[in-house]
Write a protein that holds these residues in place. Structure first.
Motif, PDB file in Angstrom:
ATOM      1  N   ALA A 285      -5.396  34.813 -53.361  1.00 25.03           N
ATOM      2  CA  ALA A 285      -6.452  34.332 -54.270  1.00 25.03           C
ATOM      3  C   ALA A 285      -7.084  35.498 -55.036  1.00 25.03           C
ATOM      4  O   ALA A 285      -7.243  35.439 -56.262  1.00 25.03           O
ATOM      5  CB  ALA A 285      -7.509  33.570 -53.474  1.00 25.03           C
ATOM      6  N   ILE A 286      -7.396  36.576 -54.332  1.00 23.79           N
ATOM      7  CA  ILE A 286      -8.043  37.707 -55.029  1.00 23.79           C
ATOM      8  C   ILE A 286      -7.031  38.438 -55.928  1.00 23.79           C
ATOM      9  O   ILE A 286      -7.391  38.937 -57.004  1.00 23.79           O
ATOM     10  CB  ILE A 286      -8.745  38.666 -54.037  1.00 23.79           C
ATOM     11  N   ALA A 287      -5.766  38.460 -55.512  1.00 26.04           N
ATOM     12  CA  ALA A 287      -4.743  39.113 -56.343  1.00 26.04           C
ATOM     13  C   ALA A 287      -4.596  38.378 -57.676  1.00 26.04           C
ATOM     14  O   ALA A 287      -4.368  39.003 -58.719  1.00 26.04           O
ATOM     15  CB  ALA A 287      -3.413  39.159 -55.604  1.00 26.04           C
ATOM     16  N   LYS A 288      -4.770  37.045 -57.661  1.00 24.16           N
ATOM     17  CA  LYS A 288      -4.682  36.263 -58.915  1.00 24.16           C
ATOM     18  C   LYS A 288      -5.779  36.675 -59.890  1.00 24.16           C
ATOM     19  O   LYS A 288      -5.638  36.509 -61.100  1.00 24.16           O
ATOM     20  CB  LYS A 288      -4.846  34.772 -58.600  1.00 24.16           C
ATOM     21  N   LEU A 289      -6.881  37.203 -59.366  1.00 22.67           N
ATOM     22  CA  LEU A 289      -7.965  37.666 -60.243  1.00 22.67           C
ATOM     23  C   LEU A 289      -7.698  39.102 -60.710  1.00 22.67           C
ATOM     24  O   LEU A 289      -8.545  39.735 -61.325  1.00 22.67           O
ATOM     25  CB  LEU A 289      -9.307  37.590 -59.508  1.00 22.67           C
ATOM     26  N   GLY A 290      -6.518  39.635 -60.354  1.00 23.20           N
ATOM     27  CA  GLY A 290      -6.108  40.950 -60.849  1.00 23.20           C
ATOM     28  C   GLY A 290      -6.646  42.109 -60.030  1.00 23.20           C
ATOM     29  O   GLY A 290      -6.666  43.241 -60.495  1.00 23.20           O
TER      30      GLY A 290
END
Ligand code: GDP
Length: 317
Positions: A285-290
């Motif tokens: 989830a946090i990786a999707k926010l870059g």
């Protein structure tokens, strides 16, 4: 997802002298134009609701990053469940209820990777919460953190409050508690190896079997992630803050031992608990926010060791 700029806001970091709170304050001072609010434990006891509400009335925080907590390593948690449950619950309830009462625009609550079930599919996803029994060595702390996380979600659902919960993986770094008995594993190991080298002790005793796997993030990376999520994340669901390196306690001990330059014996005291055998968090989830952490484990350990040694020089500890 709505964005919340920190620009010119009255931002209160609770627990600003702790490891996470102080790292957030360092970054706010450099990278953000905010009106930073802090108060020491001596000036305000967050377990006192009336005093806490008085502080809200006088200081009018607009954004709260709630880092104040009673924290400790595996032995401290195991031996003081009453204090770990009740103090964390009291502090959290007072801050969260007051944030609602005084119409704080955004509240960031911190969960903990230890609040997921003892037996969880790895890496642990956000949806694992409350799907099984807790690890007994940190049950009290976990119960407080779970309740506060749910309270934030309930405030959003029932009263439309922008309260979020971030769940960091195991953290370490500047400002950690370096007590050999009460600290978490990295700070405790640094203390044990440095002292053994200084005192020429032939043996360092570590706890458990050395087999458990843990994921670690350097605290400055965590602080950057928390500030990014404060501005960009707004949801009923808690979100994991992870993406660090996973190592066994034995591997970790070897790296710290080498950095310190300790050449004596290392033994594992298996009468002490291992805790969860594996704990690493799903970071999709946090990786999707870059976002991802920047500091490698070995660099972070060196920075932490430097901090510990300078601290010794400054304070003559
Ligand atoms: P946990 O992640 O909640 O289990 O917390 P800790 O950071 O306290 O412990 C992590 C792991 O390191 C556990 O398996 C401990 O048994 C192990 N460990 C080995 N030596 C030590 C030590 O000296 N202090 C601590 N705190 N943990 C140690």
């Amino acid at each position: 997802m709505s964005k919340k700029s920190l620009h010119n806001k009255r931002v209160w970091v609770t627990g600003h002298r702790g490891m996470v709170g102080s790292a957030i304050c360092r970054q706010l001072a450099v990278n953000h134009d905010v009106n930073l609010l802090t108060v020491t434990h001596k000036e305000l006891d967050l377990t006192d609701l009336a005093a806490t509400q008085e502080w809200f009335e006088e200081n009018k925080p607009e954004i709260i990053i709630h880092c104040a907590a009673k924290v400790g390593g595996i032995e401290a948690n195991k031996n003081q469940p009453v204090e770990f449950l009740s103090e964390n619950l009291a502090i959290g309830l007072n801050v969260i209820h007051s944030a609602a009462k005084y119409n704080v625009e955004k509240l960031v609550n911190l969960g903990s990777s230890c609040f997921y079930p003892k037996v969880s599919a790895q890496p642990i996803s956000e949806t694992s919460l409350l799907t099984g029994s807790l690890e007994p060595t940190n049950e009290a702390y976990a119960l407080a953190k779970i309740t506060l996380t749910k309270l934030c979600s309930f405030y959003r659902a029932q009263y439309n409050k922008d309260f979020i919960t971030i769940v960091p993986t195991n953290l370490y770094g500047e400002g950690d508690n370096f007590d050999a008995n009460h600290g978490h594993v990295i700070s405790a190991l640094i203390t044990k190896f440095v002292e053994a080298k200084q005192d020429n002790t032939g043996k360092v005793e570590l706890w458990g079997t050395g087999k458990p796997l843990r994921e670690f993030i350097y605290v400055d990376d965590a602080a950057a992630g928390i500030l990014m999520l404060t501005e960009n994340y707004s949801s009923l669901e808690h979100i994991n803050l992870s993406g660090g390196e996973t190592v066994s306690i034995k591997e970790l001990a070897v790296v710290i031992q080498e950095l310190v330059g300790y050449q004596g014996e290392v033994v594992f005291d298996t009468s002490k608990p291992d805790g969860m055998m594996k704990k690493s968090l799903d970071n999709s989830a946090i990786a999707k926010l870059g976002w991802q952490p920047e500091t490698s484990l070995v660099n972070g350990l060196q920075l932490t060791l430097n901090y510990y040694q300078q601290r010794d020089e400054n304070y003559g500890i």
